[in-house]
Design an enzyme around this catalytic site. Structure first.
Site, PDB file in Angstrom:
ATOM      1  N   ARG A 100       0.837  -1.189   0.000  1.00 25.48           N
ATOM      2  CA  ARG A 100       0.000   0.000   0.000  1.00 25.48           C
ATOM      3  C   ARG A 100       0.879   1.248   0.000  1.00 25.48           C
ATOM      4  O   ARG A 100       2.018   1.216   0.444  1.00 25.48           O
ATOM      5  CB  ARG A 100      -0.965   0.037   1.185  1.00 25.48           C
ATOM      6  CG  ARG A 100      -0.353   0.181   2.574  1.00 25.48           C
ATOM      7  CD  ARG A 100       0.016   1.573   2.988  1.00 25.48           C
ATOM      8  NE  ARG A 100       0.266   1.630   4.428  1.00 25.48           N
ATOM      9  CZ  ARG A 100       1.062   2.517   5.016  1.00 25.48           C
ATOM     10  NH1 ARG A 100       1.751   3.384   4.292  1.00 25.48           N
ATOM     11  NH2 ARG A 100       1.198   2.540   6.328  1.00 25.48           N
ATOM     12  N   GLU A 104      -6.887   7.371   7.669  1.00 29.60           N
ATOM     13  CA  GLU A 104      -5.777   8.158   8.251  1.00 29.60           C
ATOM     14  C   GLU A 104      -5.272   9.201   7.248  1.00 29.60           C
ATOM     15  O   GLU A 104      -5.013  10.347   7.601  1.00 29.60           O
ATOM     16  CB  GLU A 104      -4.642   7.209   8.644  1.00 29.60           C
ATOM     17  CG  GLU A 104      -3.421   7.942   9.151  1.00 29.60           C
ATOM     18  CD  GLU A 104      -2.348   7.014   9.665  1.00 29.60           C
ATOM     19  OE1 GLU A 104      -2.672   5.931  10.183  1.00 29.60           O
ATOM     20  OE2 GLU A 104      -1.168   7.380   9.542  1.00 29.60           O
ATOM     21  N   ARG A 161      -5.389   5.780   0.689  1.00 33.44           N
ATOM     22  CA  ARG A 161      -4.464   4.665   0.782  1.00 33.44           C
ATOM     23  C   ARG A 161      -4.772   3.811  -0.430  1.00 33.44           C
ATOM     24  O   ARG A 161      -5.936   3.409  -0.610  1.00 33.44           O
ATOM     25  CB  ARG A 161      -4.641   3.872   2.074  1.00 33.44           C
ATOM     26  CG  ARG A 161      -4.194   4.606   3.341  1.00 33.44           C
ATOM     27  CD  ARG A 161      -2.690   4.744   3.392  1.00 33.44           C
ATOM     28  NE  ARG A 161      -2.190   5.464   4.566  1.00 33.44           N
ATOM     29  CZ  ARG A 161      -2.019   4.905   5.758  1.00 33.44           C
ATOM     30  NH1 ARG A 161      -2.340   3.631   5.954  1.00 33.44           N
ATOM     31  NH2 ARG A 161      -1.551   5.630   6.769  1.00 33.44           N
ATOM     32  N   CYS A 217       0.813  11.099   9.013  1.00 31.44           N
ATOM     33  CA  CYS A 217       1.775  10.630  10.012  1.00 31.44           C
ATOM     34  C   CYS A 217       3.193  10.665   9.407  1.00 31.44           C
ATOM     35  O   CYS A 217       3.387  10.220   8.271  1.00 31.44           O
ATOM     36  CB  CYS A 217       1.435   9.208  10.434  1.00 31.44           C
ATOM     37  SG  CYS A 217       2.595   8.549  11.651  1.00 31.44           S
ATOM     38  N   THR A 234       5.553   8.764   9.870  1.00 32.87           N
ATOM     39  CA  THR A 234       6.089   7.426   9.584  1.00 32.87           C
ATOM     40  C   THR A 234       5.779   7.001   8.149  1.00 32.87           C
ATOM     41  O   THR A 234       6.336   6.031   7.661  1.00 32.87           O
ATOM     42  CB  THR A 234       5.483   6.362  10.517  1.00 32.87           C
ATOM     43  OG1 THR A 234       4.063   6.278  10.256  1.00 32.87           O
ATOM     44  CG2 THR A 234       5.730   6.696  11.969  1.00 32.87           C
ATOM     45  N   ARG A 237       4.087   0.647   2.418  1.00 31.52           N
ATOM     46  CA  ARG A 237       4.232  -0.446   3.373  1.00 31.52           C
ATOM     47  C   ARG A 237       3.872  -1.711   2.625  1.00 31.52           C
ATOM     48  O   ARG A 237       2.744  -1.876   2.157  1.00 31.52           O
ATOM     49  CB  ARG A 237       3.304  -0.278   4.579  1.00 31.52           C
ATOM     50  CG  ARG A 237       3.521  -1.353   5.636  1.00 31.52           C
ATOM     51  CD  ARG A 237       2.830  -0.988   6.958  1.00 31.52           C
ATOM     52  NE  ARG A 237       1.511  -1.558   7.066  1.00 31.52           N
ATOM     53  CZ  ARG A 237       1.268  -2.789   7.506  1.00 31.52           C
ATOM     54  NH1 ARG A 237       2.261  -3.569   7.873  1.00 31.52           N
ATOM     55  NH2 ARG A 237       0.026  -3.238   7.574  1.00 31.52           N
ATOM     56  N   ARG A 297       3.579  -6.618  13.044  1.00 37.15           N
ATOM     57  CA  ARG A 297       2.269  -6.211  13.566  1.00 37.15           C
ATOM     58  C   ARG A 297       1.409  -7.458  13.765  1.00 37.15           C
ATOM     59  O   ARG A 297       1.749  -8.538  13.287  1.00 37.15           O
ATOM     60  CB  ARG A 297       1.551  -5.270  12.580  1.00 37.15           C
ATOM     61  CG  ARG A 297       2.292  -3.951  12.344  1.00 37.15           C
ATOM     62  CD  ARG A 297       1.492  -2.995  11.463  1.00 37.15           C
ATOM     63  NE  ARG A 297       2.262  -1.752  11.202  1.00 37.15           N
ATOM     64  CZ  ARG A 297       1.741  -0.692  10.584  1.00 37.15           C
ATOM     65  NH1 ARG A 297       0.481  -0.687  10.162  1.00 37.15           N
ATOM     66  NH2 ARG A 297       2.492   0.387  10.381  1.00 37.15           N
ATOM     67  N   GLU A 344      -1.926  -2.876  12.887  1.00 41.75           N
ATOM     68  CA  GLU A 344      -1.356  -2.090  13.969  1.00 41.75           C
ATOM     69  C   GLU A 344      -2.140  -2.205  15.274  1.00 41.75           C
ATOM     70  O   GLU A 344      -3.365  -2.275  15.245  1.00 41.75           O
ATOM     71  CB  GLU A 344      -1.402  -0.633  13.512  1.00 41.75           C
ATOM     72  CG  GLU A 344      -0.491   0.264  14.260  1.00 41.75           C
ATOM     73  CD  GLU A 344      -0.330   1.549  13.495  1.00 41.75           C
ATOM     74  OE1 GLU A 344      -1.297   2.027  12.889  1.00 41.75           O
ATOM     75  OE2 GLU A 344       0.788   2.057  13.494  1.00 41.75           O
TER      76      GLU A 344
END
Ligand code: ADP
Ligand code: DAR
Ligand code: MG
Length: 357
Positions: free
Chosen positions: A126, A225, A229, A271, A273, A280, A309, A314
């Site tokens: 993703r 988020e 995505r 975020c 990260t 990811r 994870r 998560e």
């Protein structure tokens, strides 16, 4: 000038965090000096405050990171806090560093991680994309959530071939359908307290939704988020084929939407990260021997810059020994290098699994 209520929350929240035994990167890097320097600042356009950036970590001392950018300018205005956290998380992307130009490479560069299907149940790749001119969750108004949903769902209607599919708004979705999609790992969970404290659940479920093709091998999340995505996934370990499907999906969508990209930080995301490539790449993998030696698994994950994870992603636990293992770094290396790092790490884990009786 920051509202007195905000200042009060900042001072009280900081005092509690400072005396906690939190292991978050926020606690590690928000020194008193940086706190004093940043607490009165606001971003020029959206007037975001330091509280917008750190409230999640102030309310959740068990955060791993604990900060989010309320809008793109926050990465500049609050750089004294974001930069050391970014350098720490992405293992060495320092203030002077610059994210490389996009370089996806091709799926054929990566062979199937588990051709005999002995360990890997499924593979997912993703990335995140933000739409230019819009802020991130804490600053979005309800009309902006709906505007984003409209722009994104329209762009998605232009997809054809293996990416062709349908957009399903979360608002009005049959709860049984929603529950099944979450259980089957296609749809994002609800009620993440870290995101809630970061201001990402306002007006929920307005403007939120999921797009997917018939086979659910290409999916797009809207306004969870990040604004978007973009996801490819399928059973088995054919990382190259999944990666190719994500690349072609992103490239098609880039013809319809203008994505926020920063000169130094690459693709901008809520975020830190997820900055840079925002990629990811993960496998759902069973490693029964290594699962019995969690410290050895963690040592290997650290060595190969992998993140372990749980089965539902998560902040979830591994159920039935199924871990979600992915690359940890996303910034300071190309898309191709990011996939390479995950590919080589997973291969090393499978090798170690064979030896760990
Ligand atoms: P992300 O970083 O993509 O937001 P999360 O951990 O928030 O990841 O969860 C994403 C969802 O995708 C979860 O339901 C998780 O179980 C699922 N998922 C992640 N990797 C895989 C995979 N390789 N196969 C199937 N589902 C996966
Ligand atoms: N809850 C946040 C997660 C940070 C990274 N993951 C994201 N962005 N989904 C934490 O600090 O634990
Ligand atoms: Mg997530």
């Amino acid at each position: 000038d920051v509202d007195p209520e905000v200042m009060k929350d900042l001072e009280e929240g900081y005092k509690k965090l400072a005396s906690s035994n939190s292991k978050s990167l926020l606690k590690k890097h928000l020194t008193k000096e940086i706190f004093e320097k940043l607490k009165t600042k606001t971003t020029p356009h959206f007037k975001s405050t330091l509280l917008h950036c750190i409230n999640s970590g102030l309310c959740n001392h068990d955060s791993g990171v604990g900060v989010y950018a309320p809008d793109p300018e926050a990465y500049t205005v609050f750089a004294d806090l974001f930069d050391p956290i970014i350098e720490d998380y992405h293992k060495g992307f320092c203030k002077a560093a610059k994210h490389p130009e996009a370089c996806f490479g091709e799926g054929k560069d990566f062979e199937n991680l588990d051709p005999d299907n002995k360990f890997i149940q499924s593979t997912r790749v993703r990335c995140g994309r933000s739409i230019e001119k819009f802020p991130f969750n804490p600053c979005l108004t309800e009309p902006e959530y709906l505007k984003l949903q409209d722009m994104i769902s329209c762009a998605l209607m232009s997809l054809c071939g293996e990416h062709q599919g349908k957009f399903y708004p979360l608002d009005g979705m049959d709860p049984a359908v929603q529950k099944q999609l979450i259980e089957d790992h296609f749809l994002f969970k609800e009620g993440d307290r870290f995101l809630a404290a970061a201001g990402a659940s306002r007006f929920w479920p307005k403007g939120r939704g999921i797009f997917h093709n018939e086979a659910k091998t290409f999916l797009v999340w809207c306004n969870e988020e990040d604004h978007m995505r973009i996801i490819a996934m399928e059973k088995g370990g054919d990382l190259g084929r999944v990666y190719d499907r994500m690349i072609s999906g992103v490239e098609e969508l880039a013809k319809e939407l203008k994505f926020s990209r920063d000169e130094r930080l690459g693709n901008l995301t809520f975020c830190p990260t997820n900055l840079g490539t925002s990629i990811r790449a993960s496998v759902h993998i069973k490693l029964p021997n290594l699962t019995k030696k969690p410290e050895e698994l963690q040592k290997l994950a650290d060595k190969y810059n992998l993140q372990v994870r749980g089965t539902h992603g998560e902040h979830s636990e591994a159920k039935g020994g199924v871990h979600d293992i992915s690359n940890k770094r996303r910034l300071g290396l190309t898309e191709h290098e990011t996939i390479r790092e995950m590919h080589d790490g997973i291969r090393a884990l499978i090798e170690a699994e064979g030896k760990a009786k």
